[in-house]
Design a protein around this motif. Structure first.
Motif, PDB file in Angstrom:
ATOM      1  N   THR A 102      78.591  57.628   9.413  1.00 45.32           N
ATOM      2  CA  THR A 102      77.592  56.572   9.412  1.00 45.32           C
ATOM      3  C   THR A 102      77.816  55.619   8.252  1.00 45.32           C
ATOM      4  O   THR A 102      78.788  55.743   7.504  1.00 45.32           O
ATOM      5  CB  THR A 102      76.179  57.192   9.346  1.00 45.32           C
ATOM      6  N   ASP A 110      73.446  48.373  14.765  1.00 40.87           N
ATOM      7  CA  ASP A 110      74.181  49.630  14.621  1.00 40.87           C
ATOM      8  C   ASP A 110      73.507  50.693  15.478  1.00 40.87           C
ATOM      9  O   ASP A 110      72.276  50.750  15.584  1.00 40.87           O
ATOM     10  CB  ASP A 110      74.221  50.068  13.155  1.00 40.87           C
ATOM     11  N   THR A 111      74.326  51.527  16.087  1.00 40.74           N
ATOM     12  CA  THR A 111      73.849  52.399  17.163  1.00 40.74           C
ATOM     13  C   THR A 111      73.969  53.880  16.820  1.00 40.74           C
ATOM     14  O   THR A 111      74.472  54.270  15.761  1.00 40.74           O
ATOM     15  CB  THR A 111      74.680  52.158  18.433  1.00 40.74           C
ATOM     16  N   PHE A 112      73.538  54.691  17.761  1.00 47.32           N
ATOM     17  CA  PHE A 112      73.887  56.109  17.827  1.00 47.32           C
ATOM     18  C   PHE A 112      74.865  56.261  18.991  1.00 47.32           C
ATOM     19  O   PHE A 112      74.598  55.783  20.095  1.00 47.32           O
ATOM     20  CB  PHE A 112      72.668  56.971  18.117  1.00 47.32           C
ATOM     21  N   HIS A 134      69.758  51.536  16.584  1.00 46.81           N
ATOM     22  CA  HIS A 134      69.130  52.178  15.426  1.00 46.81           C
ATOM     23  C   HIS A 134      68.690  51.131  14.400  1.00 46.81           C
ATOM     24  O   HIS A 134      67.539  50.769  14.320  1.00 46.81           O
ATOM     25  CB  HIS A 134      70.096  53.194  14.797  1.00 46.81           C
ATOM     26  N   GLN A 164      77.896  56.056  14.256  1.00 46.03           N
ATOM     27  CA  GLN A 164      76.982  54.918  14.264  1.00 46.03           C
ATOM     28  C   GLN A 164      77.719  53.571  14.266  1.00 46.03           C
ATOM     29  O   GLN A 164      77.469  52.712  13.418  1.00 46.03           O
ATOM     30  CB  GLN A 164      76.017  55.013  13.086  1.00 46.03           C
ATOM     31  N   TYR A 179      72.077  54.801   5.214  1.00 44.23           N
ATOM     32  CA  TYR A 179      71.390  55.123   6.473  1.00 44.23           C
ATOM     33  C   TYR A 179      70.888  56.573   6.495  1.00 44.23           C
ATOM     34  O   TYR A 179      70.227  56.966   7.461  1.00 44.23           O
ATOM     35  CB  TYR A 179      72.328  54.928   7.674  1.00 44.23           C
TER      36      TYR A 179
END
Length: 356
Positions: free
Chosen positions: A33, A264-266, A132, A80, A37
């Motif tokens: 990540t 930004d993602t999972f 996210h 992420q 975060y």
């Protein structure tokens, strides 16, 4: 050994924590990540509630893709990447596995942001990413020392040696928009896209004399702005708001041609071993009170529904000052990056770096 003895031995092993690696793995989440975060208090609360340890590797988009490519999607249970960096690498390298949305508490997400991210990370009908943290790149300006309202202003002669940008793709895209072009509209036309990037690259090469440096870490840029060595830079919003806390003259400004918006993602790496822990972390992080802690650490905003109730009032005020309604509508959100686009950009960036 009879059956009863064997079962007894297994029970003892489990009680002593000597079970198989698969069992031990249930108690660890390997997360790659971004910095800030994963606040320590959030990790501690997650472990208290679930018993799962979090093994953290800090990274960025390029490194995440590189590490997952090197292992074929192994080594991590959750990643992420930014939402525009999922379908392209997935098509090329198969780095991720689809999300099982039945295991996600989707009611915890802001619906519009969840829907948009699902669309941008869907491939062959399968969703590969959930939103996210989100934010923008724009301009950070010492308003007492300079008047800068769009990216090309960083190249004005009066600011020689006093501005900064990153030697990365967001800079190419931002300068393209400032020139009145829409680079995203050319993603499916590699020849036209390459021609546009070549033009932008030439302008950046000509601008090098204005740049104090190409910044490559946040402390370098923050310190340069604080010291007055840099009066304007292309920079992310939270860095600008952080500087504004110390010096009200330094402000984050949404450029006239539009700030560059990212999410930004999972995402689940293809060979992750602990999906259960990954889904537990996603659902935990999207709880409003937890999401607000993460957003406060990152200095950005979150896709968690209701998290704004728990967020810092000053940060919300800074956001409102930087993004009046018209500026927010003008944000250039990154779409998914098709295969091959970053190779074009990489060649242009190499030429800019080598230019005198």
């Amino acid at each position: 050994m009879n059956v009863n003895s064997a079962l007894a031995a297994v029970a003892v092993a489990l009680g002593l924590g000597l079970a198989s690696p698969a069992f031990a793995q249930d108690k660890k989440l390997r997360l790659i990540t971004w910095a800030d975060y994963v606040p320590a208090d959030v990790v501690a609360q997650f472990k208290k509630e679930t018993g799962i340890d979090v093994e953290i590797t800090l990274s960025n988009n390029e490194e995440m893709i590189s590490k997952l490519r090197a292992t074929g999607g192994a080594g991590f249970d959750l990643a992420q990447p930014s939402q525009d960096r999922i379908t392209g690498p997935q098509q090329e390298f198969g780095l991720y596995k689809p999300m099982d949305l039945t295991k996600v508490k989707t009611e915890l997400f802001i619906p519009a942001m969840l829907d948009a991210t699902k669309r941008n990370t869907t491939l062959a009908g399968k969703v590969y990413g959930l939103p996210h943290i989100w934010g923008t790149d724009g301009l950070v300006v010492n308003t007492k020392a300079a008047k800068i309202i769009d990216y090309p202003d960083l190249c004005k002669p009066e600011f020689k040696g006093k501005t900064a940008v990153r030697l990365k793709r967001p800079t190419l895209l931002a300068f393209a928009f400032a020139a009145g072009k829409n680079p995203f509209a050319l993603y499916n036309d590699p020849k036209a896209y390459a021609a546009l990037m070549d033009d932008v690259g030439k302008k950046l090469a000509a601008c090098k004399g204005n740049l104090k440096f190409f910044w490559d870490n946040k402390d370098q840029l923050l310190n340069g702005m604080r010291a007055g060595e840099v009066v304007g830079a292309m920079m992310w919003d939270t860095g600008g708001w952080k500087l504004n806390n110390d010096n009200p003259d330094i402000q984050f400004i949404a450029p006239r041609s539009g700030a560059m918006g990212w999410i930004d993602t999972f995402a689940l790496p293809a060979k992750g071993r602990n999906d259960a822990a990954a889904y537990a972390w996603i659902n935990f992080n999207m709880r409003p009170e937890i999401a607000a802690k993460v957003a406060g650490s990152a200095g950005n905003f979150t896709a968690s529904k209701g998290a704004e109730q728990f967020m810092d009032k000053k940060l919300k005020a800074q956001f409102a000052a930087s993004f009046p309604e018209a500026a927010l509508k003008n944000v250039r959100w990154y779409p998914a990056v098709p295969a091959g686009i970053e190779d074009i950009e990489g060649r242009v960036l190499d030429r800019v770096k080598a230019a005198n």
